[in-house]
Design a protein around this motif. Structure first.
Motif, PDB file in Angstrom:
ATOM      1  N   THR A   1       0.917  -1.119   0.020  1.00 41.30           N
ATOM      2  CA  THR A   1       0.037   0.043  -0.069  1.00 41.30           C
ATOM      3  C   THR A   1       0.938   1.354   0.189  1.00 41.30           C
ATOM      4  O   THR A   1       1.814   1.379   0.734  1.00 41.30           O
ATOM      5  CB  THR A   1      -0.905   0.134   1.303  1.00 41.30           C
ATOM      6  OG1 THR A   1      -1.797  -1.192   1.300  1.00 41.30           O
ATOM      7  CG2 THR A   1      -1.767   1.163   1.357  1.00 41.30           C
ATOM      8  N   ILE A   2       0.461   2.168  -0.805  1.00 39.48           N
ATOM      9  CA  ILE A   2       1.178   3.503  -0.722  1.00 39.48           C
ATOM     10  C   ILE A   2       0.423   4.549  -0.306  1.00 39.48           C
ATOM     11  O   ILE A   2      -0.743   4.749  -0.791  1.00 39.48           O
ATOM     12  CB  ILE A   2       1.692   3.715  -2.328  1.00 39.48           C
ATOM     13  CG1 ILE A   2       2.480   2.789  -2.866  1.00 39.48           C
ATOM     14  CG2 ILE A   2       2.508   4.932  -2.279  1.00 39.48           C
ATOM     15  CD1 ILE A   2       2.805   2.638  -4.371  1.00 39.48           C
ATOM     16  N   ILE A   3       0.777   5.484   0.589  1.00 38.51           N
ATOM     17  CA  ILE A   3      -0.006   6.614   0.976  1.00 38.51           C
ATOM     18  C   ILE A   3       0.446   7.955   0.393  1.00 38.51           C
ATOM     19  O   ILE A   3       1.744   8.260   0.405  1.00 38.51           O
ATOM     20  CB  ILE A   3       0.170   6.757   2.533  1.00 38.51           C
ATOM     21  CG1 ILE A   3      -0.299   5.355   3.146  1.00 38.51           C
ATOM     22  CG2 ILE A   3      -0.467   7.861   3.072  1.00 38.51           C
ATOM     23  CD1 ILE A   3      -0.155   5.187   4.622  1.00 38.51           C
ATOM     24  N   LEU A   4      -0.322   8.510  -0.054  1.00 35.00           N
ATOM     25  CA  LEU A   4      -0.061   9.885  -0.581  1.00 35.00           C
ATOM     26  C   LEU A   4      -0.905  10.973  -0.011  1.00 35.00           C
ATOM     27  O   LEU A   4      -1.894  10.687   0.846  1.00 35.00           O
ATOM     28  CB  LEU A   4      -0.464  10.099  -1.936  1.00 35.00           C
ATOM     29  CG  LEU A   4       0.832   9.695  -3.063  1.00 35.00           C
ATOM     30  CD1 LEU A   4       2.143  10.476  -2.857  1.00 35.00           C
ATOM     31  CD2 LEU A   4       0.926   8.277  -3.122  1.00 35.00           C
ATOM     32  N   ASP A   5      -0.636  12.303   0.343  1.00 34.78           N
ATOM     33  CA  ASP A   5      -1.381  13.310   0.866  1.00 34.78           C
ATOM     34  C   ASP A   5      -2.660  13.746   0.349  1.00 34.78           C
ATOM     35  O   ASP A   5      -3.394  14.348   1.154  1.00 34.78           O
ATOM     36  CB  ASP A   5      -0.261  14.535   0.918  1.00 34.78           C
ATOM     37  CG  ASP A   5       0.083  15.201  -0.090  1.00 34.78           C
ATOM     38  OD1 ASP A   5       0.038  14.396  -1.256  1.00 34.78           O
ATOM     39  OD2 ASP A   5       0.304  16.475  -0.101  1.00 34.78           O
ATOM     40  N   THR A   6      -3.055  13.415  -0.899  1.00 38.77           N
ATOM     41  CA  THR A   6      -4.132  13.915  -1.672  1.00 38.77           C
ATOM     42  C   THR A   6      -4.542  12.992  -2.427  1.00 38.77           C
ATOM     43  O   THR A   6      -3.857  11.943  -3.059  1.00 38.77           O
ATOM     44  CB  THR A   6      -4.217  15.372  -2.117  1.00 38.77           C
ATOM     45  OG1 THR A   6      -3.379  15.341  -3.275  1.00 38.77           O
ATOM     46  CG2 THR A   6      -3.545  16.340  -1.218  1.00 38.77           C
TER      47      THR A   6
ATOM     48  N   TYR B   1       3.244   5.469 -12.468  1.00 37.55           N
ATOM     49  CA  TYR B   1       3.906   4.029 -12.314  1.00 37.55           C
ATOM     50  C   TYR B   1       2.825   2.947 -12.717  1.00 37.55           C
ATOM     51  O   TYR B   1       3.159   1.932 -12.203  1.00 37.55           O
ATOM     52  CB  TYR B   1       4.164   4.116 -10.942  1.00 37.55           C
ATOM     53  CG  TYR B   1       5.333   5.279 -10.732  1.00 37.55           C
ATOM     54  CD1 TYR B   1       6.708   5.210 -11.164  1.00 37.55           C
ATOM     55  CD2 TYR B   1       5.033   6.399  -9.924  1.00 37.55           C
ATOM     56  CE1 TYR B   1       7.415   6.008 -11.095  1.00 37.55           C
ATOM     57  CE2 TYR B   1       6.036   7.508  -9.633  1.00 37.55           C
ATOM     58  CZ  TYR B   1       7.288   7.164 -10.424  1.00 37.55           C
ATOM     59  OH  TYR B   1       8.073   8.268 -10.123  1.00 37.55           O
ATOM     60  N   SER B   2       1.771   3.126 -13.164  1.00 41.25           N
ATOM     61  CA  SER B   2       0.902   2.330 -13.794  1.00 41.25           C
ATOM     62  C   SER B   2       0.297   1.282 -12.612  1.00 41.25           C
ATOM     63  O   SER B   2       0.892   0.001 -12.463  1.00 41.25           O
ATOM     64  CB  SER B   2       1.704   1.339 -14.978  1.00 41.25           C
ATOM     65  OG  SER B   2       2.026   2.252 -16.121  1.00 41.25           O
ATOM     66  N   LEU B   3       0.044   1.954 -11.554  1.00 43.45           N
ATOM     67  CA  LEU B   3      -0.407   1.055 -10.339  1.00 43.45           C
ATOM     68  C   LEU B   3      -1.972   0.940 -10.190  1.00 43.45           C
ATOM     69  O   LEU B   3      -2.529   1.998 -10.904  1.00 43.45           O
ATOM     70  CB  LEU B   3      -0.028   1.988  -9.084  1.00 43.45           C
ATOM     71  CG  LEU B   3       1.451   2.173  -9.078  1.00 43.45           C
ATOM     72  CD1 LEU B   3       1.794   3.316  -7.823  1.00 43.45           C
ATOM     73  CD2 LEU B   3       2.308   0.998  -8.816  1.00 43.45           C
ATOM     74  N   PRO B   4      -2.377  -0.135  -9.695  1.00 47.03           N
ATOM     75  CA  PRO B   4      -3.886  -0.196  -9.471  1.00 47.03           C
ATOM     76  C   PRO B   4      -4.307   0.825  -8.683  1.00 47.03           C
ATOM     77  O   PRO B   4      -3.646   1.342  -7.593  1.00 47.03           O
ATOM     78  CB  PRO B   4      -3.914  -1.464  -8.745  1.00 47.03           C
ATOM     79  CG  PRO B   4      -2.875  -2.103  -9.051  1.00 47.03           C
ATOM     80  CD  PRO B   4      -1.751  -1.288  -9.318  1.00 47.03           C
ATOM     81  N   ARG B   5      -5.571   1.518  -9.014  1.00 48.50           N
ATOM     82  CA  ARG B   5      -5.449   2.812  -8.041  1.00 48.50           C
ATOM     83  C   ARG B   5      -5.958   2.589  -6.577  1.00 48.50           C
ATOM     84  O   ARG B   5      -5.550   3.488  -5.790  1.00 48.50           O
ATOM     85  CB  ARG B   5      -7.112   3.536  -8.744  1.00 48.50           C
ATOM     86  CG  ARG B   5      -7.361   4.846  -7.994  1.00 48.50           C
ATOM     87  CD  ARG B   5      -6.054   5.894  -8.135  1.00 48.50           C
ATOM     88  NE  ARG B   5      -6.255   7.030  -7.585  1.00 48.50           N
ATOM     89  CZ  ARG B   5      -6.108   7.274  -6.252  1.00 48.50           C
ATOM     90  NH1 ARG B   5      -5.727   6.508  -5.547  1.00 48.50           N
ATOM     91  NH2 ARG B   5      -6.504   8.388  -5.590  1.00 48.50           N
ATOM     92  N   GLU B   6      -6.438   1.420  -6.593  1.00 49.25           N
ATOM     93  CA  GLU B   6      -6.729   0.967  -5.147  1.00 49.25           C
ATOM     94  C   GLU B   6      -5.528   0.670  -4.250  1.00 49.25           C
ATOM     95  O   GLU B   6      -5.603   0.620  -3.001  1.00 49.25           O
ATOM     96  CB  GLU B   6      -7.627  -0.376  -4.943  1.00 49.25           C
ATOM     97  CG  GLU B   6      -7.205  -1.578  -5.579  1.00 49.25           C
ATOM     98  CD  GLU B   6      -7.410  -1.647  -7.445  1.00 49.25           C
ATOM     99  OE1 GLU B   6      -7.098  -2.667  -7.644  1.00 49.25           O
ATOM    100  OE2 GLU B   6      -7.804  -0.472  -7.628  1.00 49.25           O
ATOM    101  N   LYS B   7      -4.368   0.539  -4.899  1.00 52.04           N
ATOM    102  CA  LYS B   7      -3.210   0.384  -3.937  1.00 52.04           C
ATOM    103  C   LYS B   7      -2.682   1.640  -3.503  1.00 52.04           C
ATOM    104  O   LYS B   7      -1.875   1.702  -2.541  1.00 52.04           O
ATOM    105  CB  LYS B   7      -2.005  -0.385  -5.105  1.00 52.04           C
ATOM    106  CG  LYS B   7      -0.908  -0.468  -4.336  1.00 52.04           C
ATOM    107  CD  LYS B   7       0.128  -1.065  -5.219  1.00 52.04           C
ATOM    108  CE  LYS B   7       1.550  -1.358  -4.553  1.00 52.04           C
ATOM    109  NZ  LYS B   7       2.588  -2.314  -5.326  1.00 52.04           N
ATOM    110  N   VAL B   8      -3.173   2.747  -3.868  1.00 47.86           N
ATOM    111  CA  VAL B   8      -2.733   4.072  -3.376  1.00 47.86           C
ATOM    112  C   VAL B   8      -3.945   4.620  -2.613  1.00 47.86           C
ATOM    113  O   VAL B   8      -5.204   4.893  -2.887  1.00 47.86           O
ATOM    114  CB  VAL B   8      -2.651   4.897  -4.429  1.00 47.86           C
ATOM    115  CG1 VAL B   8      -1.939   6.224  -3.979  1.00 47.86           C
ATOM    116  CG2 VAL B   8      -1.424   4.519  -5.728  1.00 47.86           C
TER     117      VAL B   8
END
Length: 308
Positions: free
Chosen positions: A78-83, A94-101
């Motif tokens: 899981t990746i955490i961003l501020d917004t 980075y072509s990630l599944p949106r639910e991973k962020v």
């Protein structure tokens, strides 16, 4: 290797600037069957290459930063961003599944930025306007200078606190077009910021027209909100995640537009006497360390149980 002998735990949390840490820990976390939550906070590639333009996109440094971040994103569960807007950037870049962020606001230390009744008075002649922060492109210090020039005939005292990448260009701009009522302070102690906020009638956020500026909410915006001060900042998808322009004590202006910033400052001045102060009281619970901690715990629990 010390991680292998670490006490029993449920999840591994890697904090900001953990790009190398996460790659080192990944193998050992897999051995212990533990998932990884990475609080990325921001993209080094975007900051260095796209926003501040310190190196060319075609440089080896840029390619190395991108590769490092690409790998770190895949090492994390899981990746955490501020917004949410920042999360969309990571997912797309980075072509990630949106639910991973996932998203957790930066927030503010409420005890260090207490809310007090603001001294703003719409009837007073002189207005005190404050900006503090790093002089980086997303802050838009040149936009603030241009707005101050447009308002030079108004009785406004401008306090500018900070330095950084754009400091030399700001100094040159002041030399060419000086402002007698502008006080530039290079540095104040962190503990002194709240006094500066409380002494101002209006506090300024960010105004840069970069893509990154539209995706982030800087820490100082949360500090100003915590302190209950009237705020003027740029309109963006990120800031709309907290409030809209109709909120009392907030004015949103067009990014990179000095004329709109000047206009919003005058509008806020006219409304100061009628504001319900301290402003933003309802938001303090949303941006508190307690709320941030609960959000982090929820994300960690979801990661442990495979919920995205």
């Amino acid at each position: 290797m010390r991680y292998l002998f670490a006490p029993k735990h449920d999840v591994v949390v890697i904090s900001y600037l953990g790009h190398f840490d996460i790659l080192l820990v990944w193998f050992f976390a897999k051995l212990r069957r533990k998932k990884i939550v990475w609080d990325a906070f921001l993209s080094l590639y975007n900051t260095v290459v796209e926003d501040r333009k310190l190196v060319s996109k075609n440089s080896l440094t840029a390619k190395a930063l991108y590769a490092l971040e690409w790998l770190a994103c895949r090492a994390a569960d899981t990746i955490i961003l501020d917004t949410h807007a920042h999360g969309e950037y990571f997912a797309t870049t980075y072509s990630l599944p949106r639910e991973k962020v996932r998203t957790v606001f930066v927030g503010a230390e409420l005890e260090k930025f207490p809310s007090i009744e603001h001294k703003g008075d719409g009837q007073k002649k002189q207005l005190d306007v404050l900006f503090y922060g790093q002089f980086i492109p997303l802050h838009g210090i040149s936009v603030i200078h241009e707005a101050a020039l447009l308002l030079k005939d108004e009785d406004i005292n401008w306090t500018i606190i900070g330095e950084g990448q754009m400091a030399d260009s700001f100094a040159n701009a002041l030399e060419k077009k000086p402002l007698n009522k502008l006080n530039w302070i290079r540095w104040v102690q962190y503990e002194e910021l709240v006094a500066q906020i409380h002494n101002a009638d209006i506090c300024l956020g960010i105004f840069g027209d970069t893509e990154k500026a539209s995706r982030v909410i800087p820490n100082k915006v949360f500090q100003i909100l915590s302190a209950g001060a009237p705020l003027v900042t740029m309109d963006s998808p990120a800031i709309r995640e907290i409030f809209n322009e109709a909120r009392s004590g907030v004015k949103l202006c067009e990014a990179g537009n000095a004329e709109d910033l000047a206009d919003k400052i005058l509008q806020m001045k006219a409304e100061l006497a009628s504001l319900s102060l301290p402003a933003h009281t309802a938001l303090r619970n949303v941006i508190s360390p307690s709320s941030i901690g609960k959000a982090m715990k929820r994300i960690c629990m979801d990661t442990i149980h495979g919920k995205q």
